[in-house]
Design a protein around this motif. Structure first.
Motif, short mmCIF file in Angstrom:
data_model
loop_
_atom_site.label_atom_id
_atom_site.label_comp_id
_atom_site.label_asym_id
_atom_site.label_seq_id
_atom_site.Cartn_x
_atom_site.Cartn_y
_atom_site.Cartn_z
N LEU A 280 -16.65 -51.95 -9.79
CA LEU A 280 -15.52 -52.10 -10.70
C LEU A 280 -14.78 -53.36 -10.30
O LEU A 280 -14.41 -53.51 -9.14
CB LEU A 280 -14.58 -50.89 -10.59
CG LEU A 280 -13.21 -51.05 -11.26
CD1 LEU A 280 -13.35 -51.06 -12.77
CD2 LEU A 280 -12.26 -49.92 -10.84
N ASN B 283 -6.46 -39.72 -16.64
CA ASN B 283 -7.07 -40.82 -17.41
C ASN B 283 -6.07 -41.91 -17.76
O ASN B 283 -6.29 -42.67 -18.70
CB ASN B 283 -7.70 -40.25 -18.68
CG ASN B 283 -9.01 -39.56 -18.38
OD1 ASN B 283 -9.92 -40.17 -17.83
ND2 ASN B 283 -9.10 -38.28 -18.68
N THR C 44 -8.02 -55.86 -21.34
CA THR C 44 -8.27 -54.42 -21.41
C THR C 44 -6.99 -53.69 -21.83
O THR C 44 -7.03 -52.77 -22.66
CB THR C 44 -8.74 -53.88 -20.05
OG1 THR C 44 -9.88 -54.64 -19.63
CG2 THR C 44 -9.12 -52.42 -20.15
N ASP D 126 -13.96 -53.62 -18.80
CA ASP D 126 -15.13 -54.46 -18.98
C ASP D 126 -14.78 -55.87 -19.42
O ASP D 126 -15.66 -56.71 -19.57
CB ASP D 126 -16.06 -53.84 -20.04
CG ASP D 126 -16.60 -52.49 -19.58
OD1 ASP D 126 -16.80 -51.60 -20.42
OD2 ASP D 126 -16.82 -52.33 -18.35
N GLN E 139 -14.63 -45.51 -13.04
CA GLN E 139 -14.72 -45.34 -14.49
C GLN E 139 -16.13 -44.92 -14.91
O GLN E 139 -16.32 -44.35 -15.98
CB GLN E 139 -14.33 -46.64 -15.19
CG GLN E 139 -12.90 -47.04 -14.85
CD GLN E 139 -12.42 -48.21 -15.65
OE1 GLN E 139 -13.15 -49.17 -15.87
NE2 GLN E 139 -11.18 -48.16 -16.11
N TYR E 140 -17.11 -45.26 -14.09
CA TYR E 140 -18.49 -44.82 -14.33
C TYR E 140 -18.95 -44.14 -13.05
O TYR E 140 -18.55 -44.52 -11.95
CB TYR E 140 -19.42 -46.01 -14.61
CG TYR E 140 -19.07 -46.81 -15.84
CD1 TYR E 140 -18.53 -48.09 -15.73
CD2 TYR E 140 -19.31 -46.31 -17.12
CE1 TYR E 140 -18.22 -48.84 -16.85
CE2 TYR E 140 -19.01 -47.06 -18.25
CZ TYR E 140 -18.46 -48.33 -18.10
OH TYR E 140 -18.17 -49.07 -19.22
N ASP F 78 -11.52 -43.63 -22.60
CA ASP F 78 -12.84 -44.25 -22.74
C ASP F 78 -12.76 -45.79 -22.72
O ASP F 78 -13.77 -46.47 -22.89
CB ASP F 78 -13.51 -43.80 -24.04
CG ASP F 78 -12.71 -44.22 -25.26
OD1 ASP F 78 -13.28 -44.23 -26.37
OD2 ASP F 78 -11.51 -44.55 -25.12
N THR G 158 -12.75 -48.90 -20.77
CA THR G 158 -13.09 -49.28 -19.40
C THR G 158 -12.77 -50.75 -19.16
O THR G 158 -12.65 -51.53 -20.09
CB THR G 158 -14.59 -49.02 -19.14
OG1 THR G 158 -15.34 -49.58 -20.22
CG2 THR G 158 -14.87 -47.54 -19.07
#
Lengths: 68, 335
Positions: free
Chosen positions: B117, B23, B57, B50, B156-157, B46, B48
């Motif tokens: 992504l 991670n 980020t 985004d 990530q998803y 957690d 991400t």
């Protein structure tokens, strides 16, 4: 960095659940308190001052790495 | 790329358990005392990707005290080993641009898709591309680039099936290395009228246009860059970018003008990247274009005419020097 701090790092790096748990702390004071308790649980001697220094050290490196 | 100043802890040179970095992601590279590039890692967990930009980020990750205290550092070779052991999303496209030309809108359009992504202007990619060491072979640079890209493109998803990178504007100057590293990945170049871009930089100067960055942004010595008027220097940086695109043999249909946006996102860039936009997705992207890509809470107001009105004589002269290159861009076929 003390030997016990290095031992603590090894413990943290080998435990993803612990990492998730510690990542949830966003406030430095709460984080330091949590890590201090973790150290005690593992019979490690780490002064809170050492943890605060590590936070400042991390901030300084972050500044160096990202200052244009 | 910065040099470590003895503040960092010991660099990890081997990793017994590569899953230990599951991670974690690279945030920057730096030169160690032994002149071996090392990679700095944060745990993202957690957090991400985004945000509009990679740096945003990383800043969010830096706010977690965990990352300040337990940040990690490895050699580049260890990072390459880690990359080879972890699953990454295939890289479907690379977005290059001349800055202030709608590239953030384009990257956000793809980033809103759950299957994609998008990593926007990642610092570690810049560090590998621009590292100045004669002893770094092109083969090594390509290998490092692929590994760093793979580490950044980890899913990530669960719905994500592809990654797209939007790079910094000056990375057009490193196209040969990018093409060597990612020969099958389609690359697009976004451009805009030179007057509008230069006006934008004069009103809000960017990192790229600082004279201190002249060696990698324009291939000029800093001592030369500081002697040039700002507008003229800005034009030289843009010229360097466009000339790099000209030399690259990038297909002309991959050159996307600002005035073609937002439709070019689903009509041209999407198909090149293997992405099909449904009617609903087109509607979502159109709504996205309604807001300012860099400041999503603000409605976007087109400012093409206003920028031309604000252009000074110095800006117009600088833009005029780019006219042959801009004419070449304008003559690119739409399809």
């Amino acid at each position: 960095m003390s030997d016990d701090f290095e031992r603590l790092r090894t413990i943290v790096y080998s435990d993803e659940t612990l990492q998730d748990d510690l990542m949830r702390e966003t406030e430095s004071a709460a984080f330091v308190a949590r890590v201090a308790k973790l150290a005690v649980r593992h019979d490690l001697v780490i002064a809170e001052g050492e943890l605060w220094s590590a936070i400042e050290d991390g901030r300084a490196l972050w500044y160096e790495l990202w200052t244009p | 790329m910065v040099r470590d100043r003895g503040r960092t802890r010991a660099v990890v040179r081997t990793v017994d358990t590569l899953t230990a970095f599951r991670n974690w992601g690279p945030i920057r590279l730096s030169w160690g005392d032994d002149d071996v590039p090392s990679v700095h890692w944060f745990r993202f967990g957690d957090i991400t990707f985004d945000d509009a930009y990679f740096i945003d980020t990383v800043q969010r990750a830096a706010k977690r005290p965990f990352n300040l205290v337990f940040r990690r550092q490895t050699t580049i070779d260890v990072a390459c080993d880690i990359a080879s052991q972890h699953q990454s999303l295939p890289l479907s496209g690379i977005i290059l641009h001349m800055s202030r030309c709608g590239s953030t809108l384009v990257s956000r359009a793809f980033a809103t898709r759950p299957d994609t992504l998008v990593v926007s202007e990642p610092g570690p990619i810049n560090d590998v591309l621009t590292m100045q060491r004669s002893e770094v072979s092109e083969e090594e640079r390509v290998r490092w680039l692929r590994s760093i890209a793979a580490l950044l493109a980890r899913p990530q998803y669960s719905e994500q099936t592809r990654a797209i990178f939007k790079l910094d504007a000056w990375h057009a100057r490193y196209l040969p290395t990018l093409k060597a590293a990612f020969p099958e990945v389609p690359i697009v170049f976004l451009w805009r009228d030179a007057v509008e871009v230069i006006v934008s930089h004069m009103e809000a100067m960017s990192y790229m246009m600082a004279a201190a960055n002249a060696p990698f942004a324009a291939g000029l010595a800093v001592t030369d860059a500081i002697c040039i008027p700002r507008e003229e220097y800005c034009a030289k940086v843009l010229a360097s970018i466009i000339e790099s695109i000209q030399r690259s043999n990038l297909p002309r249909s991959h050159l996307i003008g600002y005035t073609d946006l937002p439709n070019a996102i689903w009509e041209r860039i999407g198909p090149l990247f293997g992405v099909t936009f449904s009617a609903r997705e087109i509607e979502r992207v159109s709504n996205l274009a309604y807001y300012h890509a860099k400041h999503p809470h603000q409605p976007f107001a087109g400012d093409t005419r206003e920028k031309h009105q604000r252009a000074t004589d110095a800006i117009l002269d600088a833009a005029r020097s780019l006219e042959p290159l801009c004419e070449w861009l304008r003559s690119a076929p739409i399809k």
